[in-house]
Design a protein around this motif. Structure first.
Motif, short mmCIF file in Angstrom:
data_model
loop_
_atom_site.label_atom_id
_atom_site.label_comp_id
_atom_site.label_asym_id
_atom_site.label_seq_id
_atom_site.Cartn_x
_atom_site.Cartn_y
_atom_site.Cartn_z
N GLU A 125 4.82 -78.90 38.50
CA GLU A 125 3.84 -77.82 38.45
C GLU A 125 4.49 -76.49 38.07
N ALA A 126 5.19 -76.53 36.92
CA ALA A 126 5.91 -75.35 36.47
C ALA A 126 5.88 -75.29 34.95
N PHE A 127 5.87 -74.08 34.42
CA PHE A 127 6.03 -73.88 32.99
C PHE A 127 7.50 -73.99 32.67
N GLU A 142 -3.46 -75.93 27.20
CA GLU A 142 -4.21 -77.06 27.76
C GLU A 142 -4.10 -77.07 29.28
N ALA A 143 -2.91 -76.78 29.79
CA ALA A 143 -2.71 -76.72 31.25
C ALA A 143 -3.56 -75.61 31.86
N LEU A 144 -3.61 -74.47 31.19
CA LEU A 144 -4.42 -73.36 31.69
C LEU A 144 -5.89 -73.74 31.76
N ALA A 159 -4.54 -76.69 47.34
CA ALA A 159 -3.61 -75.62 47.67
C ALA A 159 -2.62 -75.39 46.52
N ARG A 160 -2.17 -76.49 45.92
CA ARG A 160 -1.23 -76.34 44.81
C ARG A 160 -1.90 -75.69 43.61
N VAL A 161 -3.14 -76.04 43.36
CA VAL A 161 -3.88 -75.43 42.25
C VAL A 161 -4.03 -73.93 42.47
N LEU A 162 -4.34 -73.55 43.71
CA LEU A 162 -4.49 -72.13 44.01
C LEU A 162 -3.16 -71.40 43.89
N GLU A 163 -2.05 -72.05 44.26
CA GLU A 163 -0.73 -71.43 44.11
C GLU A 163 -0.42 -71.18 42.63
N ILE A 164 -0.75 -72.13 41.78
CA ILE A 164 -0.54 -71.95 40.34
C ILE A 164 -1.41 -70.81 39.83
N ALA A 165 -2.65 -70.74 40.30
CA ALA A 165 -3.54 -69.67 39.88
C ALA A 165 -2.98 -68.31 40.30
N LYS A 166 -2.42 -68.24 41.50
CA LYS A 166 -1.82 -66.98 41.96
C LYS A 166 -0.66 -66.58 41.06
N ARG A 167 0.18 -67.58 40.71
CA ARG A 167 1.31 -67.28 39.82
C ARG A 167 0.82 -66.77 38.48
N LEU A 168 -0.22 -67.42 37.94
CA LEU A 168 -0.77 -66.98 36.66
C LEU A 168 -1.36 -65.59 36.76
N SER A 169 -2.02 -65.29 37.87
CA SER A 169 -2.60 -63.96 38.06
C SER A 169 -1.51 -62.90 38.16
N LEU A 170 -0.43 -63.22 38.86
CA LEU A 170 0.68 -62.28 38.96
C LEU A 170 1.32 -62.03 37.60
N GLN A 171 1.46 -63.10 36.81
CA GLN A 171 2.01 -62.93 35.47
C GLN A 171 1.10 -62.06 34.62
N ALA A 172 -0.21 -62.27 34.73
CA ALA A 172 -1.16 -61.47 33.95
C ALA A 172 -1.11 -60.01 34.40
N ALA A 173 -1.00 -59.78 35.71
CA ALA A 173 -0.96 -58.41 36.23
C ALA A 173 0.30 -57.68 35.76
N ARG A 174 1.39 -58.41 35.60
CA ARG A 174 2.64 -57.81 35.13
C ARG A 174 2.68 -57.70 33.62
N GLY A 175 1.63 -58.23 32.96
CA GLY A 175 1.58 -58.17 31.51
C GLY A 175 2.34 -59.28 30.84
N GLU A 176 2.68 -60.32 31.59
CA GLU A 176 3.38 -61.45 31.02
C GLU A 176 2.38 -62.56 30.78
N GLY A 185 -10.51 -75.13 35.10
CA GLY A 185 -11.65 -75.97 35.44
C GLY A 185 -11.59 -76.45 36.88
N GLN A 186 -10.40 -76.85 37.34
CA GLN A 186 -10.25 -77.30 38.73
C GLN A 186 -10.51 -76.16 39.70
N ILE A 187 -10.03 -74.99 39.38
CA ILE A 187 -10.23 -73.83 40.25
C ILE A 187 -11.71 -73.47 40.33
N GLN A 188 -12.38 -73.48 39.19
CA GLN A 188 -13.81 -73.15 39.19
C GLN A 188 -14.62 -74.16 39.98
N ALA A 189 -14.27 -75.45 39.87
CA ALA A 189 -14.98 -76.48 40.64
C ALA A 189 -14.76 -76.27 42.13
#
Length: 98
Positions: A40-42, A63-65, A1-18, A70-74
């Motif tokens: 679990e924070a930048f 490296e964190a990304l 669940a925590r990995v997915l939350e981080i992925a969501k945050r990364l996706s939101l940042q990418a969508a906003r162009g950050e 890899g964890q998300i894909q697994a």
């Protein structure tokens, strides 16, 4: 669940162009250069030296990304397998009821 939350945050940042480095530290207005595994924070380099993070394990952003990707894909592979099994059970039940 925590990995997915981080992925969501990364996706939101990418969508906003950050990028992970593009958002910047709210406290110090510095680029986010490292990832704190415990929180679990930048974070920026100034935050890294603070008492709150000094003893924590840190990773460079890239490296964190890679690690979390890899964890998300697994996990995604596992979820797809489970979904396939459930769809098979559902189909068998529908045939039996038909």
């Amino acid at each position: 669940a925590r990995v997915l939350e981080i992925a969501k945050r990364l996706s939101l940042q990418a969508a906003r162009g950050e990028g992970a480095e593009g958002g910047g530290c709210e406290k110090h207005r510095e680029p986010l250069k490292v990832f704190c595994k415990e929180d679990e924070a930048f974070i920026c380099l100034i935050c890294r030296e603070s008492r709150a993070h000094r003893s924590h394990t840190m990773l460079p952003v890239q490296e964190a990304l890679r690690e979390y990707k890899g964890q998300i894909q697994a996990r995604l592979g596992e979820v797809r397998d489970e979904r396939g099994k459930l769809l098979g059970i559902r189909e068998a039940e529908m045939r039996r009821n038909w």
